[in-house]
Design a protein around this motif. Structure first.
Motif: not given
Length: 555
Positions: A360-367, A374-383, A420-422, A455-460
């Motif tokens: 799903e994420l690769l189809s949303q990001n064709p290039k 990095s955004k795909i690896l850090r994604n925390k949501n589901g389908l 921490p983590y990725q 770093k991921d803004p989620f950390l803040e």
């Protein structure tokens, strides 16, 4: 679920409790003739910079250790051990301090010692001599504190099979890793790009001292890998030919004897293969004792494939007419299509869900480029971007990864996540620069700061701070449930408010109320859990069974 996985992981680590008997495997040492066994002299420049000739260890400002070692197998082992000396001793303390927590019974430990001693009796015969020699060199710097458990070299050797043994004995995918590759039309510049999360979690201390190791061997290709003190096997890495390896645990048949640890096989591929054909040829030579998918990316081929291995079979999965490859924790090739365990893995685990989320994420990001990866690896949501709650095993970012890593093989660039983590900064390294001319008198970080990914803004965020609090409270409620102690309404309310989208917080509250026979409250919490995204089918069925029991009790 994670506690259960850790329990069996440390059953694997209990192999280290091997008595110092007279068996051939316990007496065995690699042949060191022809090597200079003189221990290196380490110069300490500061608390974070150590030098031994052309070899060095440095802690960069992001908290990653950067190791450089070169020479023959014994030189690499001795210099790695000498430079990482204090880290190595600390890492073994982490392993051994946890064993009694998971297996407190001395009788059970004795039984496991005997079984695992038998199980490992031929492990050394399945590890190439060069890696036995390197492990021996590193082991010279392990703590004498554990000599009564097993000799240093045997401890070092067996630790490389700890993941495999825990996996094999319990048929568990000990890590929920996710990886992907894109090239040609799916890549921003047409060249191969790969990303992966290594979701291997022992505890927070285990991941504190992760190492970006740059190894320049006398034989084979210079390479880098992300590792930890004492580990010479490869779980994520790239060599100077632009060949990458990453591993994802799968399921298949369980063997009756230890063979080649998967990390040793992938290290051999990383050091001695320049393209996909050579990687496959190396894999065919070795007999493994767990089932794994090895993603191999190649700059020379500008594509990636999967080498799917089990104790009895092997397949090469090459997606036809595609510019991308996705891997979670199940096999995809024809060889394993009818495999019963693999089918069960797809049905009953979270592997297929993460696979579909990557699609799903690769189809949303064709290039794809490094930042998108990095955004795909850090994604925390589901389908369909639904909220899973933090720490869900259905997420690509399960907030437990030892590391995330991104490769651009053609350019010899690699990005490694800081803690921490990725979520920490992705630190960029250029292998061409690292393995260029080196000086003995100064050591600076290898990173290319201008290419680092922030770093991921989620950390803040408050959500991240709440998740950290949730992890503490989650351990507390596990202890309270096990001891059947009273849990206050205030505790439960706070616990659920810290991670309100995660099904587990309602499930554990339901367990508590069921335990104290407040079936009405148990029913409400179990039903609330079912409105969330349950991690696996068996866990969902378990909740439904509780609700059926409650219905009978309330009639």
């Amino acid at each position: 679920m994670k506690n259960r996985i850790l329990f069996f992981l440390f059953i694997g680590f209990l192999q280290l409790f091997v008595s110092c008997g007279t068996s051939k495997s316990m007496r065995h040492k690699p042949d060191l003739s022809g090597f200079n066994s003189q221990k290196p002299i380490v110069v300490k420049k500061s608390d974070s910079v150590f030098i031994s000739g052309k070899n060095s260890l440095l802690k960069n400002k992001q908290g990653l250790w950067e190791l450089y070692a070169e020479g023959d197998p014994l030189e690499i082992g001795l210099n790695t051990g000498a430079l990482t000396d204090s880290l190595l001793k600390k890492q073994q303390q982490i392993f051994f301090s946890k064993i009694n927590d998971f297996i407190p019974s001395s009788f059970q430990q004795k039984l496991l010692r005997q079984f695992l001693r038998w199980y490992n009796r031929k492990l050394y015969l399945n590890v190439p001599e060069e890696y036995q020699t390197e492990i021996y060199g590193v082991s010279e710097y392990t703590s004498d504190e554990f000599n009564t458990i097993a000799p240093k070299y045997q401890r070092g050797l067996y630790l490389h099979g700890a993941h495999d043994i825990g996996h094999a004995l319990q048929d568990l995918a000990l890590v929920g890793c996710s990886s992907f590759a894109a090239w040609n039309e799916k890549s921003e510049d047409g060249s191969l790009i790969l990303g992966r999360n290594f979701d291997f979690y022992v505890n927070d201390a285990f991941a504190e001292n992760k190492i970006a190791a740059f190894i320049n061997p006398k034989e084979g290709y210079p390479f880098m890998m992300v590792t930890w003190p004492g580990m010479v096997g490869a779980v994520s890495g790239m060599n100077q030919e632009g060949l990458t390896v990453t591993i994802n645990a799968s399921k298949s048949k369980i063997p009756l004897i230890a063979k080649t640890p998967i990390s040793i096989l992938t290290r051999e591929i990383l050091q001695h293969a320049k393209n996909i054909d050579e990687a496959v040829a190396i894999a065919k030579k070795r007999k493994v004792f767990v089932s794994e998918s090895i993603m191999v990316g190649s700059a020379n081929d500008n594509k990636a494939i999967l080498i799917e291995v089990s104790p009895t079979k092997m397949d090469v999965y090459d997606v036809p007419n595609s510019d991308q490859l996705i891997c979670s924790n199940h096999f995809q090739g024809e060889t394993f299509a009818a495999d019963k365990r693999n089918k069960e893995q797809i049905l009953n685990s979270h592997s297929e869900y993460r696979f579909e989320r990557m699609q799903e994420l690769l189809s949303q990001n064709p290039k794809v480029n490094p930042e998108i990866a990095s955004k795909i690896l850090r994604n925390k949501n589901g389908l369909k971007d639904i909220e899973l709650g933090y720490g869900s095993e259905k997420a690509l970012n399960q907030l437990m990864a030892h590391h995330g890593i991104i490769f651009k093989p053609k350019e010899k660039l690699v990005w490694v996540s800081a803690n921490p983590y990725q979520l920490g900064e992705f630190v960029c390294y250029d292998l061409n620069a690292v393995f260029g001319n080196r000086k003995n008198d100064s050591v600076v970080s290898f990173q290319k700061e201008n290419l680092n990914i922030a770093k991921d803004p989620f950390l803040e965020t408050t959500a991240y701070r709440d998740y950290q609090k949730f992890r503490i409270e989650n351990h507390k409620i596990d202890s309270l449930l096990e001891k059947k102690e009273t849990i206050s309404p205030e505790f439960l309310h706070n616990y659920q408010s810290l991670n309100p989208d995660y099904w587990v917080v309602y499930y554990k509250a339901g367990l508590y109320f069921y335990q104290i026979k407040e079936f009405g409250q148990a029913k409400l919490n179990f039903e609330k859990a079912l409105t969330k995204e349950i991690t696996t089918l068996p866990e969902k069925e378990q909740i439904e069974k509780y609700l059926k029991k409650i219905k009978r009790k309330l009639q």
